[in-house]
Design an enzyme around this catalytic site. Structure first.
Site, PDB file in Angstrom:
ATOM      1  N   CYS A 178      10.275 -10.042 -21.992  1.00 51.92           N
ATOM      2  CA  CYS A 178      10.188  -9.910 -20.537  1.00 51.92           C
ATOM      3  C   CYS A 178       9.073 -10.740 -19.920  1.00 51.92           C
ATOM      4  CB  CYS A 178      10.033  -8.442 -20.158  1.00 51.92           C
ATOM      5  SG  CYS A 178      11.319  -7.384 -20.849  1.00 51.92           S
ATOM      6  N   HIS A 227       4.197  -6.271 -12.471  1.00 48.57           N
ATOM      7  CA  HIS A 227       5.300  -6.148 -13.429  1.00 48.57           C
ATOM      8  C   HIS A 227       6.236  -5.030 -12.967  1.00 48.57           C
ATOM      9  CE1 HIS A 227       7.429  -6.538 -17.157  1.00 48.57           C
ATOM     10  NE2 HIS A 227       7.103  -5.325 -17.574  1.00 48.57           N
ATOM     11  N   LYS A 256      10.910  -6.178  -8.787  1.00 47.55           N
ATOM     12  CA  LYS A 256      11.958  -5.503  -9.563  1.00 47.55           C
ATOM     13  C   LYS A 256      12.568  -4.328  -8.808  1.00 47.55           C
ATOM     14  CE  LYS A 256      10.066  -6.679 -14.151  1.00 47.55           C
ATOM     15  NZ  LYS A 256       8.834  -7.365 -13.732  1.00 47.55           N
ATOM     16  N   HIS A 302      15.154  -5.533 -13.254  1.00 47.06           N
ATOM     17  CA  HIS A 302      14.368  -6.232 -14.272  1.00 47.06           C
ATOM     18  C   HIS A 302      15.240  -7.325 -14.889  1.00 47.06           C
ATOM     19  CE1 HIS A 302      11.696  -7.311 -17.328  1.00 47.06           C
ATOM     20  NE2 HIS A 302      11.245  -6.133 -17.703  1.00 47.06           N
ATOM     21  N   PHE A 337       8.084  -6.257 -24.423  1.00 40.94           N
ATOM     22  CA  PHE A 337       8.201  -5.630 -25.735  1.00 40.94           C
ATOM     23  C   PHE A 337       7.268  -6.344 -26.712  1.00 40.94           C
ATOM     24  CE2 PHE A 337      12.724  -3.588 -25.960  1.00 40.94           C
ATOM     25  CZ  PHE A 337      12.352  -2.675 -24.993  1.00 40.94           C
TER      26      PHE A 337
END
Length: 827
Positions: free
Chosen positions: A188, A321, A354, A359, A418
């Site tokens: 991401c 984010h 987002k 996302h 991740f």
């Protein structure tokens, strides 16, 4: 004049031009910013970047019921789906009737971004591509596995669309861009990482323009994975809100066209915003969850501020984010507070794009950078849609309701992924002409090597196998292959590797050996400052098949949450960071068979520019049945069962090589033994729409000339060339032509082609040849060498290396054959 003569003359002229202008270019680049002069996007808010920005500034929510996929059995029915027609004007190689949506989304966004540049202003050879993606050609991989499951023969062209580099090369070829072509896969954080890397290429004078961004498409595989992790919100995501229930997936692409600021001014190009700097870091904490105190993410933000020369007080807006999950939003909030300080964080507005587009995974960072650039340009901060109820764990100003006027020339854009991969961009308003400080550059040296190979566990063993021509080869699944005989027990307990694939196990073992070779204790404070730059050519195909096959048979209920995190390309990097305590900058590249050399080059550039004092470059690939089958289907892997596979194809191999690289000053300060030095590198692409290399080797020749130029060497100063050759006759012949032209009337130096004996370890090849070159040159006294790597899609990287103990580096572009022998302690 023949085609070969023309190619030689052109390459020579290009090299001469670079020799006479690179000093000026480098000086200008270090004192100049990198400007966004074009943007392109396709998202849930519409088919253009203007739709994205206008929707974001209005707080328009594009998240709604997903139409193109069955959502049965999932926790949600909504997503940020692209509902506009996806009809790229330029084509790409694909099976008849099949469409790889991730490529098509990227082509649409790229077309828009490039429309701002006058045709012919930038030479194709000076025009690069850096594409970020999380899932890459997942739809192609899924279709391959479906065909196998149903007893069909998969179309070979599907195999050419699966990897991240396939996307990057498809975009580069569609627009005829022949500069560096690279794929970034930090999940991401990929889009932001790609923009940062593209800015590095420009500042270093390796390109005059770079198209950078990200792309990802919806798939049932991805939805099933996030469903298995219980991360999906049943309603449109409400980041930072007390009632948030999870994330909303999105799809699409965001692309930016970057040039140096001085180039933009010289040619009358209007800048939207400048990429002042970026920072990377590893949490080293968990495969999916963020470090709750935000320490890892804060390091990325702090690094971005330091390298950009922007202070926390100057940051007027943060594009967060902001996924909407219970753990991510508080962790990011803590990171902002740590990096900016409590007082500055409290007064700085934050919002989440987002909340409106979902996302977009590997495209998120690029789309959000576009929104941030427009926010600076128009001095208007967009709101966070759905934010109504404050959460005590998220006590910042998240711009509820409507957009808010700005009075600031700098902003942050954050992306966290991740595996604990963090990326933060600092953007500044172009009109302010902010100039980042010149980097505190340093030479980059090699201080440790660790490897796993079918031919042995050390460079000495592999060298011996190469010189004796004795390598373990079997025929498995109809393909000649050479596999690693690996015992993970010395490096990982049974419990530690329970949820870990072989890609991560190999990477941890090789990295452990490299750190030991460099005299660094895993988990120590010294290790904590070190980062990990991971490379893989084919990626996590073992985990991808293990996760996807049950879905094809049983649907989302069969999704295994313990396997899904391993399906992202950077998961091995995250596992290495977690198990060995590495928390410095992290990134993951996937550049096909050129991955090893490309990862070494990027690692060296990060160090030279001051992102860290030490990094481990680890490159790993593993063999599976379907990987072997794919190579055989495209006509690259040998299927001969005898001992002499003289069929013009290669033997597939696997392995892992880790290299500890350090800034020379840091290595000397800690008393490290220096094994060699990265002198320079060059990159080029053939940009072939057929997704093949140039038969005359012109792209590789340009890469080699650029590497020599970067290193300050002439061809006569090269002691050996370690070839990309692996036994695939057409590709090897092209490299031979390139080498012949490079050295022209001069004697050709020693040529080594270890992969023709050891097998083709896919992306690991460039790092493996480095290990062998260092072993051969361990006693010093030799001239620098070139290490060549080429992807099967025509991307080429050449790295210039001095092997042996520490030595003065030449800075001349003349013949260095009279340079004295290296001195110092030898290994």
């Amino acid at each position: 004049m023949t085609d070969t003569d023309t190619a030689t003359a052109t390459a020579t002229a290009t090299a001469t031009t670079r020799t006479t202008t690179d000093t000026t270019t480098s000086e200008t680049a270090s004192a100049s910013g990198v400007t966004v002069v074009g943007t392109g996007a396709i998202s849930a808010l519409g088919p253009t970047a203007r739709h994205l920005w206008e929707g974001a500034r209005r707080g328009q929510v594009g998240i709604g019921p997903v139409q193109a996929l069955s959502m049965d059995g999932l926790d949600t029915k909504v997503g940020g789906e692209v509902t506009d027609p996806v009809e790229p004007r330029r084509g790409y190689l694909a099976p008849e009737g099949f469409r790889e949506r991730a490529i098509e989304l990227a082509l649409v966004a790229a077309d828009e971004a490039l429309a701002t540049l006058p045709e012919g202003l930038v030479a194709a050879e000076r025009f690069g591509v850096v594409l970020g993606t999380c899932n890459a050609g997942l739809l192609s991989g899924r279709e391959w596995l479906r065909a196998v499951r149903d007893g069909e023969t998969p179309d070979p062209r599907l195999a050419l669309l699966v990897t991240p580099q396939a996307l990057a090369e498809s975009v580069g070829a569609a627009f005829g861009l022949r500069g560096p072509v690279l794929a970034v896969n930090t999940a991401c954080a990929s889009g932001a990482n790609a923009i940062g890397l593209a800015a590095d290429l420009l500042r270093a004078g390796r390109a005059d323009a770079v198209l950078a961004g990200g792309s990802d498409a919806f798939s049932d595989v991805c939805f099933a994975g996030f469903h298995a992790l219980q991360s999906l919100s049943p309603e449109p995501a409400a980041p930072y809100d007390a009632g948030r229930q999870g994330l909303s997936l999105g799809e699409g692409s965001g692309m930016v066209l970057l040039v140096r600021s001085d180039f933009a001014r010289e040619h009358g190009l209007t800048g939207l915003a400048d990429v002042a700097g970026y920072g990377l870091s590893a949490d080293g904490f968990h495969s999916t969850a963020p470090q709750p105190e935000g320490k890892g993410a804060a390091r990325a933000i702090t690094s971005a501020l330091r390298l950009s020369g922007v202070t926390p007080e100057e940051i007027g807006y943060v594009n967060g984010h902001g996924t909407g999950t219970p753990k991510n939003d508080p962790a990011e909030t803590n990171a902002i507070r740590l990096a900016l300080g409590e007082a500055e964080a409290a007064r700085t507005p934050v919002s989440s794009t987002k909340s409106m587009i979902g996302h977009m995974l590997g495209a998120a960072g690029a789309a959000e950078a576009i929104v941030t650039a427009h926010a600076l340009n128009e001095q208007l901060a967009p709101p966070t849609a759905g934010y109504t109820t404050p959460d005590p764990e998220c006590p910042l100003d998240y711009i509820p309701g409507a957009a808010r006027p700005l009075d600031s020339g700098a902003a942050l854009s954050n992306n966290f992924a991740f595996g604990g991969a963090n990326a933060s961009l600092v953007l500044t308003r172009s009109a302010d002409a902010h100039r980042p400080p010149a980097p505190d550059t340093d030479r980059v040296v090699i201080t440790g090597i660790g490897l796993l190979s079918p031919a042995g566990g050390s460079a000495a063993e592999v060298w011996s196998a190469y010189t004796r021509g004795q390598v373990p080869v079997t025929v498995a699944d109809g393909v000649r292959r050479s596999a690693v005989d690996f015992d993970p027990e010395p490096y990982l307990t049974k419990r530690q590797r329970r949820r870990m694939d072989r890609l991560a196990q190999f990477g941890i073992a090789a990295t452990s050996k490299a750190l030991a070779d460099a005299g660094v204790e895993p988990g120590s404070p010294e290790a904590e400052a070190i980062g990990i730059v991971f490379g893989t050519g084919t990626g996590p195909m073992e985990a991808m098949q293990k996760f996807t096959d049950p879905l094809l048979a049983e649907g989302p209920a069969a999704a295994d949450p313990s396997v899904f995190p391993n399906t992202v390309y950077n998961q091995a990097a995250g596992q290495i960071a977690i198990h060995l305590g590495l928390r410095g900058p992290t990134s993951t590249l996937s550049v096909g068979h050129a991955t090893g050399a490309a990862t070494l080059a990027y690692t060296a550039d990060l160090l030279a520019a001051g992102h860290a004092d030490a990094l481990v470059c680890t490159v790993t690939d593993t063999l599976t049945e379907q990987v072997g089958r794919a190579y055989a289907a495209v006509g690259a892997a040998s299927t001969r069962a005898d001992d002499e596979p003289a069929d013009g194809k290669f033997t597939l191999a696997e392995g892992s090589v880790a290299v500890v690289l350090e800034r020379r000053s840091a290595a000397i300060a800690r008393g490290a033994t220096i094994l060699g030095e990265i002198l320079g590198h060059g990159m080029a692409s053939d940009a072939s729409r057929a997704r093949r290399w140039d038969a005359r080797g012109r792209g590789l020749e340009r890469a080699m000339r650029a590497a020599l130029d970067d290193a300050g060497l002439a061809p006569t100063g090269v002691g050996a060339v370690w070839l990309a050759a692996a036994g695939l006759s057409t590709a090897d012949a092209a490299e031979n032509l390139a080498v012949s032209r490079l050295f022209g009337p001069h004697p050709v130096p020693a040529l080594h082609a270890p992969k023709t004996v050891l097998g083709e370890p896919m992306g690991v090849g460039g790092a493996l040849t480095l290990a062998l070159a260092l072993h051969q040159g361990r006693f010093g006294g030799g001239l620098p060498v070139l290490l060549n790597s080429s992807s099967l899609g025509g991307s080429h990287v050449s790295v210039a290396v001095r092997c042996g103990a520490d030595s003065p580096r030449t800075t001349t572009t003349h013949d260095v054959s009279d340079v004295s022998d290296v001195s110092g302690e030898n290994r």
